[in-house]
Design an enzyme around this catalytic site. Structure first.
Site, PDB file in Angstrom:
ATOM      1  N   ASN A  62      -0.568  23.862 -44.012  1.00 37.57           N
ATOM      2  CA  ASN A  62       0.553  24.384 -44.789  1.00 37.57           C
ATOM      3  C   ASN A  62       0.212  25.847 -45.059  1.00 37.57           C
ATOM      4  N   VAL A  63       0.923  26.759 -44.407  1.00 32.70           N
ATOM      5  CA  VAL A  63       0.543  28.179 -44.504  1.00 32.70           C
ATOM      6  C   VAL A  63       0.690  28.742 -45.916  1.00 32.70           C
ATOM      7  N   ASN A  89       3.897  32.800 -36.609  1.00 33.49           N
ATOM      8  CA  ASN A  89       5.257  32.434 -36.198  1.00 33.49           C
ATOM      9  C   ASN A  89       5.953  31.447 -37.140  1.00 33.49           C
ATOM     10  N   SER A 141      12.459  39.611 -38.008  1.00 30.12           N
ATOM     11  CA  SER A 141      13.796  39.139 -37.622  1.00 30.12           C
ATOM     12  C   SER A 141      14.763  40.313 -37.732  1.00 30.12           C
ATOM     13  N   TYR A 154      15.338  35.409 -47.086  1.00 28.83           N
ATOM     14  CA  TYR A 154      14.806  35.506 -45.724  1.00 28.83           C
ATOM     15  C   TYR A 154      14.685  36.977 -45.291  1.00 28.83           C
ATOM     16  N   ALA A 155      15.730  37.761 -45.554  1.00 28.03           N
ATOM     17  CA  ALA A 155      15.705  39.177 -45.157  1.00 28.03           C
ATOM     18  C   ALA A 155      14.578  39.912 -45.880  1.00 28.03           C
ATOM     19  N   ILE A 187      18.238  33.022 -31.904  1.00 27.35           N
ATOM     20  CA  ILE A 187      17.571  32.294 -30.819  1.00 27.35           C
ATOM     21  C   ILE A 187      17.907  30.809 -30.939  1.00 27.35           C
TER      22      ILE A 187
HETATM   23  N1  CAA Z   1      29.820  38.306 -42.651  1.00 27.35           N
HETATM   24  C1  CAA Z   1      30.759  38.567 -43.569  1.00 27.35           C
HETATM   25  N2  CAA Z   1      31.181  37.689 -44.484  1.00 27.35           N
HETATM   26  C2  CAA Z   1      30.630  36.469 -44.462  1.00 27.35           C
HETATM   27  C3  CAA Z   1      29.654  36.110 -43.539  1.00 27.35           C
HETATM   28  C4  CAA Z   1      29.255  37.081 -42.605  1.00 27.35           C
HETATM   29  N3  CAA Z   1      28.280  36.847 -41.690  1.00 27.35           N
HETATM   30  N4  CAA Z   1      29.284  34.850 -43.784  1.00 27.35           N
HETATM   31  C5  CAA Z   1      30.026  34.406 -44.818  1.00 27.35           C
HETATM   32  N5  CAA Z   1      30.850  35.396 -45.225  1.00 27.35           N
HETATM   33  C6  CAA Z   1      31.836  35.340 -46.316  1.00 27.35           C
HETATM   34  C7  CAA Z   1      32.806  34.174 -46.106  1.00 27.35           C
HETATM   35  O1  CAA Z   1      33.860  34.534 -45.233  1.00 27.35           O
HETATM   36  C8  CAA Z   1      33.267  33.914 -47.515  1.00 27.35           C
HETATM   37  O2  CAA Z   1      34.232  34.869 -47.873  1.00 27.35           O
HETATM   38  P1  CAA Z   1      35.392  34.514 -48.937  1.00 27.35           P
HETATM   39  O3  CAA Z   1      34.702  34.162 -50.239  1.00 27.35           O
HETATM   40  O4  CAA Z   1      36.197  35.774 -49.012  1.00 27.35           O
HETATM   41  O5  CAA Z   1      36.119  33.350 -48.340  1.00 27.35           O
HETATM   42  C9  CAA Z   1      32.029  34.193 -48.349  1.00 27.35           C
HETATM   43  O6  CAA Z   1      31.195  35.050 -47.530  1.00 27.35           O
HETATM   44  C10 CAA Z   1      31.271  32.947 -48.698  1.00 27.35           C
HETATM   45  O7  CAA Z   1      30.949  32.248 -47.469  1.00 27.35           O
HETATM   46  P2  CAA Z   1      30.916  30.646 -47.400  1.00 27.35           P
HETATM   47  O8  CAA Z   1      32.262  30.081 -47.773  1.00 27.35           O
HETATM   48  O9  CAA Z   1      30.357  30.251 -46.083  1.00 27.35           O
HETATM   49  O10 CAA Z   1      29.908  30.310 -48.595  1.00 27.35           O
HETATM   50  P3  CAA Z   1      28.989  29.087 -48.774  1.00 27.35           P
HETATM   51  O11 CAA Z   1      28.368  29.231 -50.110  1.00 27.35           O
HETATM   52  O12 CAA Z   1      29.665  27.815 -48.409  1.00 27.35           O
HETATM   53  O13 CAA Z   1      27.846  29.277 -47.622  1.00 27.35           O
HETATM   54  C11 CAA Z   1      26.087  30.383 -46.486  1.00 27.35           C
HETATM   55  C12 CAA Z   1      27.061  30.459 -47.630  1.00 27.35           C
HETATM   56  C13 CAA Z   1      25.132  29.176 -46.663  1.00 27.35           C
HETATM   57  C14 CAA Z   1      25.282  31.665 -46.516  1.00 27.35           C
HETATM   58  C15 CAA Z   1      26.848  30.198 -45.147  1.00 27.35           C
HETATM   59  O14 CAA Z   1      27.846  31.203 -45.063  1.00 27.35           O
HETATM   60  C16 CAA Z   1      25.922  30.321 -43.964  1.00 27.35           C
HETATM   61  O15 CAA Z   1      25.213  29.387 -43.605  1.00 27.35           O
HETATM   62  N6  CAA Z   1      25.911  31.495 -43.344  1.00 27.35           N
HETATM   63  C17 CAA Z   1      25.001  31.763 -42.219  1.00 27.35           C
HETATM   64  C18 CAA Z   1      23.866  32.616 -42.649  1.00 27.35           C
HETATM   65  C19 CAA Z   1      23.097  33.031 -41.424  1.00 27.35           C
HETATM   66  O16 CAA Z   1      23.569  33.823 -40.621  1.00 27.35           O
HETATM   67  N7  CAA Z   1      21.888  32.495 -41.285  1.00 27.35           N
HETATM   68  C20 CAA Z   1      21.074  32.775 -40.134  1.00 27.35           C
HETATM   69  C21 CAA Z   1      20.166  31.571 -39.902  1.00 27.35           C
HETATM   70  S1  CAA Z   1      19.245  31.733 -38.386  1.00 27.35           S
HETATM   71  C22 CAA Z   1      18.022  32.789 -38.825  1.00 27.35           C
HETATM   72  O17 CAA Z   1      17.793  33.109 -39.940  1.00 27.35           O
HETATM   73  C23 CAA Z   1      17.233  33.350 -37.703  1.00 27.35           C
HETATM   74  C24 CAA Z   1      17.173  34.815 -37.813  1.00 27.35           C
HETATM   75  O18 CAA Z   1      16.139  35.348 -38.107  1.00 27.35           O
HETATM   76  C25 CAA Z   1      18.364  35.587 -37.436  1.00 27.35           C
HETATM   77  P1  NAI Z   2      11.723  26.253 -36.025  1.00 27.60           P
HETATM   78  O1  NAI Z   2      12.301  25.759 -37.291  1.00 27.60           O
HETATM   79  O2  NAI Z   2      12.150  25.647 -34.729  1.00 27.60           O
HETATM   80  O3  NAI Z   2      10.120  26.168 -36.105  1.00 27.60           O
HETATM   81  C1  NAI Z   2       9.428  26.618 -37.212  1.00 27.60           C
HETATM   82  C2  NAI Z   2       8.151  25.814 -37.353  1.00 27.60           C
HETATM   83  O4  NAI Z   2       7.434  26.294 -38.513  1.00 27.60           O
HETATM   84  C3  NAI Z   2       8.393  24.326 -37.574  1.00 27.60           C
HETATM   85  O5  NAI Z   2       7.665  23.564 -36.621  1.00 27.60           O
HETATM   86  C4  NAI Z   2       7.904  24.078 -38.989  1.00 27.60           C
HETATM   87  O6  NAI Z   2       7.328  22.782 -39.168  1.00 27.60           O
HETATM   88  C5  NAI Z   2       6.872  25.173 -39.155  1.00 27.60           C
HETATM   89  N1  NAI Z   2       6.613  25.433 -40.566  1.00 27.60           N
HETATM   90  C6  NAI Z   2       7.523  25.581 -41.566  1.00 27.60           C
HETATM   91  N2  NAI Z   2       6.917  25.721 -42.744  1.00 27.60           N
HETATM   92  C7  NAI Z   2       5.582  25.670 -42.506  1.00 27.60           C
HETATM   93  C8  NAI Z   2       4.439  25.738 -43.338  1.00 27.60           C
HETATM   94  N3  NAI Z   2       4.551  25.883 -44.666  1.00 27.60           N
HETATM   95  N4  NAI Z   2       3.221  25.673 -42.766  1.00 27.60           N
HETATM   96  C9  NAI Z   2       3.105  25.492 -41.419  1.00 27.60           C
HETATM   97  N5  NAI Z   2       4.156  25.407 -40.585  1.00 27.60           N
HETATM   98  C10 NAI Z   2       5.378  25.488 -41.123  1.00 27.60           C
HETATM   99  O7  NAI Z   2      11.986  27.824 -36.040  1.00 27.60           O
HETATM  100  P2  NAI Z   2      11.982  28.907 -34.879  1.00 27.60           P
HETATM  101  O8  NAI Z   2      13.369  29.300 -34.638  1.00 27.60           O
HETATM  102  O9  NAI Z   2      11.133  28.481 -33.746  1.00 27.60           O
HETATM  103  O10 NAI Z   2      11.293  30.120 -35.666  1.00 27.60           O
HETATM  104  C11 NAI Z   2      10.015  30.632 -35.395  1.00 27.60           C
HETATM  105  C12 NAI Z   2       9.882  31.970 -36.087  1.00 27.60           C
HETATM  106  O11 NAI Z   2      10.831  32.882 -35.554  1.00 27.60           O
HETATM  107  C13 NAI Z   2      10.163  31.930 -37.602  1.00 27.60           C
HETATM  108  O12 NAI Z   2       9.269  32.807 -38.262  1.00 27.60           O
HETATM  109  C14 NAI Z   2      11.572  32.439 -37.710  1.00 27.60           C
HETATM  110  O13 NAI Z   2      11.829  33.005 -38.979  1.00 27.60           O
HETATM  111  C15 NAI Z   2      11.569  33.471 -36.613  1.00 27.60           C
HETATM  112  N6  NAI Z   2      12.883  33.827 -36.145  1.00 27.60           N
HETATM  113  C16 NAI Z   2      13.694  32.872 -35.594  1.00 27.60           C
HETATM  114  C17 NAI Z   2      14.963  33.228 -35.162  1.00 27.60           C
HETATM  115  C18 NAI Z   2      15.924  32.242 -34.581  1.00 27.60           C
HETATM  116  O14 NAI Z   2      17.080  32.631 -34.386  1.00 27.60           O
HETATM  117  N7  NAI Z   2      15.538  31.033 -34.277  1.00 27.60           N
HETATM  118  C19 NAI Z   2      15.409  34.617 -35.247  1.00 27.60           C
HETATM  119  C20 NAI Z   2      14.465  35.527 -35.850  1.00 27.60           C
HETATM  120  C21 NAI Z   2      13.239  35.128 -36.268  1.00 27.60           C
END
Ligand code: CAA
Ligand code: NAI
Length: 246
Positions: A62-63, A89, A141, A154-155, A187
């Site tokens: 557990n990191v 990672n 990211s 996350y950001a 991804i």
């Molecule tokens: N850009 C602009 N507006 C956005 C938006 C976006 N990307 N996403 C949501 N909004 C807006 C919606 O349109 C909504 O607007 P209104 O209130 O005017 O209707 C408002 O923000 C609220 O959005 P939701 O109704 O979706 O709110 P919620 O509370 O139900 O959910 C949330 C919020 C959980 C953040 C959901 O929007 C979500 O899952 N968004 C995705 C977030 C995302 O991109 N995550 C990336 C995960 S992968 C990753 O993290 C890898 C990596 O490194 C890139």
């Molecule tokens: P994933 O969810 O497929 O894999 C992540 C792994 O990390 C899982 O196996 C999980 O068990 C392990 N993990 C989580 N918490 C842990 C802990 N406390 N100790 C040890 N291991 C733990 O995710 P993915 O997509 O492969 O992501 C890998 C890396 O890339 C992450 O750092 C993620 O933030 C980053 N990343 C991913 C993107 C995407 O779009 N998938 C985009 C940008 C960055």
């Protein structure tokens, strides 16, 4: 082979990008320590890779927990010797709009994505200092560089990773250790599988290469930064995102 006889520790190696990197690194001749929280899946995946003839071992960790990290690194050194490559990672998301994000979810993401990277790097450092060289690759990211709606925690964690990468590149360069980061875009892994389809479609429209990335796209970047081909690259953040943000 680009990593012949190197010892590589990859965190988060039970799934997604880390798992793909473990196989690629082993194919390139590395002895790979696959570390992950999820022991059931991790052991299974490591077993499958060994059946293919690769030199890999799974280690539970557990990191977020320093004593767990220290124990894991100790076991890796007992098994394979000094660690030459560290891929920080492991990562998680707990997305919510700022107005709804709990302090618990803020802290949980910072603990894994930021403090976890600090723990693992500090624990591996003596190996690299003893070797007189090493490669540390952190995973940032696009969200950490440009921000992303719903990802305050996350950001912040991924921007913090950039800050640590640059600081360590300055501190450790003179010890023969290169420190770089990869900043993936969106991804195809379990992490993006839970993102609402509407948002994935929006993202796809923003990517000049018109597709999400594959785990291999990131594993290849890790490989380049882990290999001798990148010996003069230090403190860089390599964006691997199809051009989503420029
Ligand atoms: N850009 C602009 N507006 C956005 C938006 C976006 N990307 N996403 C949501 N909004 C807006 C919606 O349109 C909504 O607007 P209104 O209130 O005017 O209707 C408002 O923000 C609220 O959005 P939701 O109704 O979706 O709110 P919620 O509370 O139900 O959910 C949330 C919020 C959980 C953040 C959901 O929007 C979500 O899952 N968004 C995705 C977030 C995302 O991109 N995550 C990336 C995960 S992968 C990753 O993290 C890898 C990596 O490194 C890139
Ligand atoms: P994933 O969810 O497929 O894999 C992540 C792994 O990390 C899982 O196996 C999980 O068990 C392990 N993990 C989580 N918490 C842990 C802990 N406390 N100790 C040890 N291991 C733990 O995710 P993915 O997509 O492969 O992501 C890998 C890396 O890339 C992450 O750092 C993620 O933030 C980053 N990343 C991913 C993107 C995407 O779009 N998938 C985009 C940008 C960055």
């Amino acid at each position: 082979m680009r990593l012949k006889d190197k010892v590589a520790l990859i965190t988060g190696a039970a799934n997604g990008i880390g798992l793909t990197a473990a196989e690629l690194f082993a194919k390139e001749g590395a002895k790979v320590a696959m570390a992950d929280f999820n022991a059931e899946i991790g052991e299974k995946r490591a077993g499958e890779l060994r059946e293919k003839g690769y030199e890999v071992t799974f280690f539970q960790v557990n990191v977020t927990d320093r004593s767990s990290v220290d124990k894991m690194v100790g076991k890796v050194r007992d098994t394979y010797g000094n660690i030459g490559v560290l891929i920080n990672n492991a990562g998680i998301t707990r997305d919510a709009m700022l107005s709804k994000m709990s302090v618990e979810d803020f802290r949980a993401v910072m603990d894994v994505n930021l403090t976890g990277v600090f723990h693992c790097t500090q624990a591996v450092l003596p190996s690299m200092i003893e070797n007189g060289k090493g490669k540390i690759i952190n995973t940032s990211s696009v969200s950490g560089i440009y921000g992303n709606v719903g990802q305050t925690n996350y950001a912040a964690s991924k921007a913090g990773v950039v800050g640590m990468t640059k600081t360590w590149a300055k501190e450790l360069g003179r010890k023969g250790i290169n420190v770089n980061a990869v900043a993936p875009g969106f991804i195809e892994t379990g992490m993006t599988a839970v993102v609402p389809e509407k948002i994935i479609d929006q993202m796809k429209q923003m990517i000049p290469l018109a597709r999400l990335g594959k785990p291999e796209d990131i594993a290849n970047a890790y490989l380049f930064l882990a290999s001798d081909e990148s010996n003069y690259i230090n403190g860089t953040v390599l964006q691997v995102d199809g051009g989503i943000m420029m």
